[in-house]
Write an enzyme that holds these catalytic residues in place. Structure first.
Site, PDB file in Angstrom:
ATOM      1  N   GLY A  53       0.823  -1.192   0.000  1.00  0.00           N
ATOM      2  CA  GLY A  53       0.000   0.000   0.000  1.00  0.00           C
ATOM      3  C   GLY A  53       0.857   1.242   0.000  1.00  0.00           C
ATOM      4  O   GLY A  53       1.992   1.228   0.478  1.00  0.00           O
ATOM      5  N   SER A  54       0.329   2.348  -0.530  1.00  0.00           N
ATOM      6  CA  SER A  54       1.034   3.624  -0.442  1.00  0.00           C
ATOM      7  C   SER A  54       0.797   4.221   0.938  1.00  0.00           C
ATOM      8  O   SER A  54       0.000   3.706   1.725  1.00  0.00           O
ATOM      9  CB  SER A  54       0.536   4.567  -1.533  1.00  0.00           C
ATOM     10  OG  SER A  54       0.894   4.055  -2.796  1.00  0.00           O
ATOM     11  N   GLY A  55       1.496   5.300   1.231  1.00  0.00           N
ATOM     12  CA  GLY A  55       1.363   5.938   2.534  1.00  0.00           C
ATOM     13  C   GLY A  55       2.524   5.625   3.460  1.00  0.00           C
ATOM     14  O   GLY A  55       2.557   6.101   4.586  1.00  0.00           O
ATOM     15  N   HIS A  56       3.488   4.807   2.956  1.00  0.00           N
ATOM     16  CA  HIS A  56       4.673   4.461   3.744  1.00  0.00           C
ATOM     17  C   HIS A  56       5.924   5.132   3.176  1.00  0.00           C
ATOM     18  O   HIS A  56       7.032   4.752   3.524  1.00  0.00           O
ATOM     19  CB  HIS A  56       4.917   2.951   3.723  1.00  0.00           C
ATOM     20  CG  HIS A  56       3.735   2.131   4.084  1.00  0.00           C
ATOM     21  ND1 HIS A  56       3.071   2.295   5.272  1.00  0.00           N
ATOM     22  CD2 HIS A  56       3.077   1.150   3.416  1.00  0.00           C
ATOM     23  CE1 HIS A  56       2.060   1.438   5.321  1.00  0.00           C
ATOM     24  NE2 HIS A  56       2.034   0.735   4.208  1.00  0.00           N
ATOM     25  N   LYS A 104       5.803  -7.735   2.244  1.00  0.00           N
ATOM     26  CA  LYS A 104       5.545  -7.562   3.676  1.00  0.00           C
ATOM     27  C   LYS A 104       4.383  -8.481   4.072  1.00  0.00           C
ATOM     28  O   LYS A 104       3.414  -8.628   3.325  1.00  0.00           O
ATOM     29  CB  LYS A 104       5.198  -6.103   3.985  1.00  0.00           C
ATOM     30  CG  LYS A 104       6.299  -5.133   3.555  1.00  0.00           C
ATOM     31  CD  LYS A 104       6.188  -3.750   4.168  1.00  0.00           C
ATOM     32  CE  LYS A 104       4.968  -2.965   3.730  1.00  0.00           C
ATOM     33  NZ  LYS A 104       4.795  -2.853   2.263  1.00  0.00           N
ATOM     34  N   ASP A 109      -1.127  -8.255   0.837  1.00  0.00           N
ATOM     35  CA  ASP A 109       0.101  -8.260   0.045  1.00  0.00           C
ATOM     36  C   ASP A 109       0.475  -9.677  -0.350  1.00  0.00           C
ATOM     37  O   ASP A 109       0.821  -9.946  -1.501  1.00  0.00           O
ATOM     38  CB  ASP A 109       1.239  -7.621   0.849  1.00  0.00           C
ATOM     39  CG  ASP A 109       1.008  -6.152   1.114  1.00  0.00           C
ATOM     40  OD1 ASP A 109       1.694  -5.329   0.512  1.00  0.00           O
ATOM     41  OD2 ASP A 109       0.098  -5.813   1.895  1.00  0.00           O
ATOM     42  N   HIS A 219       0.016   0.831   9.269  1.00  0.00           N
ATOM     43  CA  HIS A 219      -1.181   1.128   8.492  1.00  0.00           C
ATOM     44  C   HIS A 219      -2.185   1.922   9.296  1.00  0.00           C
ATOM     45  O   HIS A 219      -3.394   1.803   9.111  1.00  0.00           O
ATOM     46  CB  HIS A 219      -1.828  -0.165   7.982  1.00  0.00           C
ATOM     47  CG  HIS A 219      -0.965  -0.891   7.019  1.00  0.00           C
ATOM     48  ND1 HIS A 219      -0.003  -1.771   7.429  1.00  0.00           N
ATOM     49  CD2 HIS A 219      -0.880  -0.825   5.668  1.00  0.00           C
ATOM     50  CE1 HIS A 219       0.628  -2.248   6.364  1.00  0.00           C
ATOM     51  NE2 HIS A 219       0.121  -1.694   5.291  1.00  0.00           N
TER      52      HIS A 219
END
Ligand SMILES: Nc1ncnc2c1ncn2[C@@H]1O[C@H](COP(=O)(O)OP(=O)(O)O)[C@@H](O)[C@H]1O
Ligand SMILES: Nc1ncnc2c1ncn2[C@@H]1O[C@H](COP(=O)(O)OP(=O)(O)O)[C@@H](O)[C@H]1O
Ligand SMILES: [Mg+2]
Ligand SMILES: [Mg+2]
Ligand SMILES: [Mg+2]
Ligand SMILES: [Mg+2]
Lengths: 332, 211, 332, 211
Positions: A53-56, A104, A109, A219
């Site tokens: 996911g994006s945001g990391h 991960k 994922d 998350h």
């Protein structure tokens, strides 16, 4: 929402446009939703693909480049990428020596990468190996659960496996070193605030300023336990004690990451590193290398995560090898 | 049920998950990462688009396989591969049948459940969509065994799904993101179980089954 | 307070301890409150000293190293350093070729550096030149005011003057290039949240989630104007329009910094850079180099600041020269 | 006033700024960066420590110079160099006098004001400590010219400072951090002017002057 965005559901695509403009050394395919080294595929070199996911950020897109990832597939915010993306990235970096998927350990994922690997093998005849990163000691490991989450170790795995792949090692060796780094790394995180996913528009949980969450993931989820907010000493000691209980550190040469979650100033991250460095010295642990900064983030969450890897001389050598990515760079 | 009934099912499911996206996302925020409604709205939206591209005279099996593929391709997260696989498995099980009967649909539903179980590794009691789906399939089969037609069996499945979902509330999650919370996951409805209820309710809606 | 600290009034000292532990290439003198390159003083090389209040990390301590600063003097949070610190840093880096003080234009910084320069010249016989950085177009420039604030241009000045000093150029030349960079750079910032100084314990101002502050500095102060929170397009356009109105950009080769203020995720910074890059292309401006990230921060403030420098070929050459500091590194 | 009276002044000033540190910081948060009280508490604390290190039999001039040096060395910010310079200038002006009279103190206060003006470049009306200090010095001189003794003149100076500070409220700042706010700086008391009031009040307190 205190966000710099245009459309909450297009934030990832908009960010990729910015990434493409900022880094001419990357090839960003907005259609396929992938970020690839400009010189990929390199014939005979094992390709490294990661994603999630994006945001990391900077994980993973900021770690694409010489000596690290060949491609990243960013999903929607906190949502794993889809198999099409992963497959496109895999095909884009395959130089005939096979591709390593660094995944991960989150169900989403794992499942999406598994389907993509099946497609790659069945339909495109690409050899794929997978390493699942699961370093978070806040979660109990058991075959009856989803297992531990993948967090800070991902950076170590991507850097070290990337260095070995750059040297031309075969797929099994690159996969083996990736697994070794994962097995030798443990992490633990603490949150002092939640964060807000743009499309959701409200914080992922409520937390009073006087409280903190122990044992968080990346998350924006709450942790294992909510306690009274503690001092830097208490926060760092809680994290290192949990890590040490799971993987005794005494006598080891280590690589240590003190990682800001996104909303904690660098000043405070250095305070945390100062405490960590004393704790480790007091417990007979040598720090061979360290990294302090927001490398594996959870949007604007306040807090920090500590990752410790027990190095071998070979892992140290690979860590020190040149790397040239947007977010990690040395030696060139 | 013919191919356009199956297409109507998928369309109705898309309507229901989109209408309830906020609630699903809120359930997921409590014990997951707060994106389940967004994921499904995106995925089922893509499935509806995929249906529009199917040739006239297609089969129920192809409808489900096409929808499943689109869901795998566009949803992301854990639910995308799981629901996508469920639909693809069900579709494959239907084979070339132009108008599967109640028994054939039951076999397909059980295949969907098996697909989810194999891919995700969750069993009943792990606090996932499996709890709702397993209860739905059992209720469906019991109804058919008892002589019910497809509409009534579908309604039974929807009711079973709701019961199965409700049963997840006290459970401590052992799979998916909610498992990271350990005991703190108890006391919350599993978002995937909640969306499974919507998918079965959509089936009941389009077949017109009475409760 | 959602902070990782032990004692709110010792946070800078605690962070310096962490910095020292994390970066063996730096010499941190906790007594004197200064951070110095391990190889300083270098005989015949102009020494570069900067400093200012803490809370802007990585500025300045993260920019000490090869090709950039020789020393930094961090003051208390948002409070300029004192003359003793500055003098100690000046003496520590003087290799006989004189020392350049790079000072952000805030009354406190200017006065404390002025006193320190006087002491250095009078008591220690060290030649000191001073460049005052004042790039923030949100503030009107006039001899009757305190003048513009120093913000993002500081990074450009430190990098480019540092590169020239590394080549062995004399003090006047290093000071001249520093002034040139300052004169060719303009910045404008926007805040979406305030921040909290640890010792104060409460936010520097109140701001509703639906509002934003235009024309902020880097000390958690409110901006020139409070308006309804805008989209990324609106925020970036406001900043670039203000910059372009003050220093027309059309036809220039530029170096662009999209700078996170500390609490804005990197994802959103890339969204902002994407918008900036389109705006600049649409207005006939070439971006030769760019930097996206939290480089000049205001603790955990949410928001961003844009800096644009109109390059010359020589400035571009110096920007590209190798640099090795904790926060900026390339070419070695 | 002898040397220990001057030391008492500095100690009293340290007490007052420390007691009022929160208010000063809050004033600074409104139009500056929210550290003025913290800065002065640190700086005057250091000045008190410096006094403890002075030899017995020191002069008033040395007391002020020593305090001023400590304030320059420990305060930081704009106010540190300005107040430190003010005290050092005043101390130098007192020379070797063992017990300066009202007129001598007046000369020293004016020298302090000049020092602040030269270093900071602010004039009256710029919304800084200069507004309070200039009003204090004028009031002091007027009182002495009218025949007042040192205690009464000190009280007049404190009152003058308060008036000068009050006058900063409607002003638009032209110096210091508040100037960055432009018109938004109007309507707020300048923090440095507020702390100047405390320094003069401390003088009145230790000389026992009646208002
Ligand atoms: N291993 C699994 N087996 C079956 N269902 C699962 C499994 N893991 C997660 N789920 C279901 O997926 C749901 C979450 O879906 P979603 O929020 O879309 O994905 P993610 O958790 O990746 O964000 C959970 O509520 C649960 O019902
Ligand atoms: N140029 C100047 N001349 C005189 N006084 C000034 C000047 N600039 C600032 N000041 C005073 O300093 C005060 C602020 O002090 P302080 O908060 O300690 O420093 P900083 O502004 O560096 O944080 C202002 O309220 C003002 O009275
Ligand atoms: Mg998700
Ligand atoms: Mg989810
Ligand atoms: Mg200050
Ligand atoms: Mg201040």
């Amino acid at each position: 929402m205190r966000k710099i965005i245009n459309d909450p559901v297009k934030v990832v695509a908009d960010a990729l446009r910015g990434l493409a403009a900022a880094h001419p050394g990357l090839r960003v395919d907005l259609e396929a939703g992938i970020v690839v080294r400009a010189d990929a595929p390199r014939s005979g070199k094992v390709g490294l693909v990661s994603g999630g996911g994006s945001g990391h950020e900077p994980l993973h897109v900021g770690f694409v480049g010489h000596g690290m990832l060949d491609a990243a597939c960013p999903g929607e915010v906190f949502t794993s990428p889809v198999p099409d993306q992963i497959l496109a990235a895999t095909a884009a970096v395959d130089g005939g020596a096979g591709v390593l998927h660094i995944v991960k350990n989150y169900t989403g994922d794992v499942l999406n990468f598994r389907l993509a690997a099946d497609f790659a093998k069945d339909d495109e005849d690409i050899e794929v190996a997978t390493v699942v990163v699961d370093d978070d000691v806040a979660v109990q490991d058991s075959t009856y659960t989803a297992g531990r989450r993948g967090t800070g170790a991902t950076l170590f795995v991507e850097k070290i496996a990337g260095a070995l792949a750059e040297e031309g090692a075969p797929l099994e060796a690159v996969a083996a070193v990736a697994r070794e780094v994962n097995e030798r790394t443990r992490s633990f995180g603490v949150a002092l605030s939640p964060c807000t996913v743009p499309a959701a528009g409200r914080p992922t949980f409520e937390l009073d300023p006087g409280e903190m969450e122990l044992g968080i993931g990346i998350h924006g989820e709450p942790g294992r336990e909510r306690v009274k907010a503690g001092s830097a000493n208490e926060i760092v000691t809680a994290a290192l004690t949990a890590i040490d209980a799971d993987m005794p550190l005494r006598g080891s040469d280590t690589l240590v990451l003190v990682n800001g979650m996104g909303g904690t100033p660098l000043l405070e991250q250095y305070v945390a590193y100062g405490v960590a460095s004393s704790w480790l010295a007091d417990h007979g642990v040598t720090v061979a290398r360290s990294l302090v900064g927001p490398y594996v983030t959870s949007l604007e969450m306040a807090g920090c995560m500590i990752s410790v890897c027990r190095l071998t001389p070979e892992l140290l050598r690979l860590w020190d090898a040149p790397v040239q990515t947007p977010a990690l760079r040395w030696g060139r | 049920m013919n191919a356009s009934d199956f297409a109507a099912w998928i369309r109705r499911a898309a309507e229901l998950v989109t209408a309830d996206a906020e609630r699903l996302t809120a359930l997921d925020a409590a014990i997951g990462d707060g994106d389940h409604g967004l994921n499904l709205a995106r995925g089922f939206g893509a499935a509806v688009t995929a249906l529009d591209g199917l040739p006239a005279g297609t089969t129920p099996g192809k409808v489900l396989i096409g929808a499943g593929r689109a869901i795998v391709s566009k949803t992301g997260g854990a639910s995308g591969p799981l629901y996508g696989t469920a639909l693809r498995r069900a579709g494959k099980t239907l084979g070339d049948a132009a108008e599967p009967d109640a028994a054939a649909l039951g076999t397909a539903l059980r295949a969907a459940l098996d697909g989810v179980r194999e891919l995700g590794g969750a069993g009943e009691g792990d606090k996932t969509m499996v709890d709702a789906l397993a209860a739905a399939v059992t209720a469906y089969e019991t109804a058919v065994d008892g002589g019910a037609g497809l509409p009534a069996a579908a309604r039974a499945a929807a009711t079973g799904a709701a019961e199965g979902a409700e049963a997840t509330v006290p459970m401590v999650a052992r799979k998916g993101r909610a498992s990271y919370l350990g005991p703190r996951s108890a006391g919350h409805l599993d978002p995937g179980a909640a969306s499974t209820v919507l998918l079965l309710r959509a089936l009941a809606d389009v077949t017109g089954g009475e409760g």
